[in-house]
Design a protein around this motif. Structure first.
Motif, short mmCIF file in Angstrom:
data_model
loop_
_atom_site.label_atom_id
_atom_site.label_comp_id
_atom_site.label_asym_id
_atom_site.label_seq_id
_atom_site.Cartn_x
_atom_site.Cartn_y
_atom_site.Cartn_z
N LEU A 77 0.72 -1.22 -0.09
CA LEU A 77 -0.01 -0.03 -0.01
C LEU A 77 0.95 1.21 -0.16
N ALA A 78 1.82 1.37 0.67
CA ALA A 78 2.94 2.61 0.92
C ALA A 78 3.43 2.77 -0.52
N ILE A 79 3.76 1.66 -1.28
CA ILE A 79 4.40 1.77 -2.67
C ILE A 79 3.38 2.55 -3.35
N VAL A 80 2.21 2.04 -3.53
CA VAL A 80 1.05 2.37 -4.20
C VAL A 80 0.70 3.89 -3.96
N LEU A 82 2.82 6.12 -2.51
CA LEU A 82 4.06 6.88 -3.14
C LEU A 82 4.12 7.03 -4.50
N ALA A 83 3.86 5.92 -5.16
CA ALA A 83 3.97 6.01 -6.83
C ALA A 83 2.94 7.00 -7.27
N ALA A 84 1.45 6.81 -6.60
CA ALA A 84 0.69 7.89 -7.32
C ALA A 84 0.88 9.05 -6.69
N GLY A 85 1.21 9.65 -5.65
CA GLY A 85 1.68 10.71 -5.17
C GLY A 85 2.53 11.35 -6.00
N THR A 86 3.64 10.67 -6.35
CA THR A 86 4.71 11.01 -7.37
C THR A 86 4.07 11.41 -8.72
N VAL A 87 3.60 10.60 -9.12
CA VAL A 87 2.87 10.94 -10.59
C VAL A 87 1.81 12.00 -10.45
N GLY A 88 1.16 12.07 -9.42
CA GLY A 88 0.20 13.39 -9.50
C GLY A 88 0.98 14.80 -9.20
N LEU A 89 2.17 14.56 -8.48
CA LEU A 89 2.87 15.79 -8.45
C LEU A 89 3.52 16.05 -9.62
N LEU A 90 4.07 15.16 -10.34
CA LEU A 90 4.78 15.49 -11.53
C LEU A 90 3.72 16.20 -12.57
N LEU A 91 2.57 15.43 -12.76
CA LEU A 91 1.75 15.88 -13.46
C LEU A 91 1.16 17.44 -12.87
N TRP A 92 1.17 17.59 -11.79
CA TRP A 92 0.64 19.03 -11.41
C TRP A 92 1.72 20.13 -11.67
N LEU A 93 2.84 19.72 -11.43
CA LEU A 93 4.06 20.60 -11.80
C LEU A 93 4.11 20.70 -13.53
#
Length: 99
Positions: A77-80, A82-93
C-alpha cells in the motif's frame, strides 16, 4: 601560434551563447533560461514539512485498528501511495509550469 581569447572574469559572459548569437543547450530563443536556486531556508522548510507528514502518517497508522494496520504493513500500500503521489505531483508541476 595564435593566442586564445579568454572570457572576462567578471561573469558577464556567463549564460551567453557563442559570438554568432546561436544558442547552446537548453533555453529559449532569447537566451538560456536561468532560474532562481532554492536557498537553505526553502530546503529546511521542505525537509520539516516532509518530516511532519511522515510523523503524522506514522501516528495515524498507529491509531488504526489492528486489522487495518495489518493491511498497511503486509501489503504494498505504501508503495502504491508513493507512486501515485509522485505521478500526481509531476503532472501537477508539468501543467502548472506550462501555463
Amino acid at each position: 601560434m595564435s593566442e586564445q581569447r579568454r572570457p572576462p572574469l567578471d561573469g558577464s559572459s556567463i549564460g551567453r551563447g557563442p559570438a554568432d548569437g546561436s544558442s547552446i543547450g537548453r533555453g529559449s530563443a532569447d537566451g538560456p533560461s536561468i532560474g532562481r536556486q532554492p536557498g537553505w531556508r526553502e530546503v529546511i522548510v521542505v525537509a520539516a514539512v516532509v518530516v511532519g507528514v511522515v510523523l503524522g502518517l506514522a501516528f495515524a497508522t498507529s491509531a488504526l485498528p489492528t486489522g487495518l494496520q495489518e493491511i498497511v504493513f503486509r501489503t504494498p500500500l505504501a508503495i502504491v501511495v508513493l507512486a501515485a503521489g509522485t505521478v500526481g505531483l509531476l503532472l501537477w508541476l508539468a501543467f502548472h509550469r506550462s501555463a
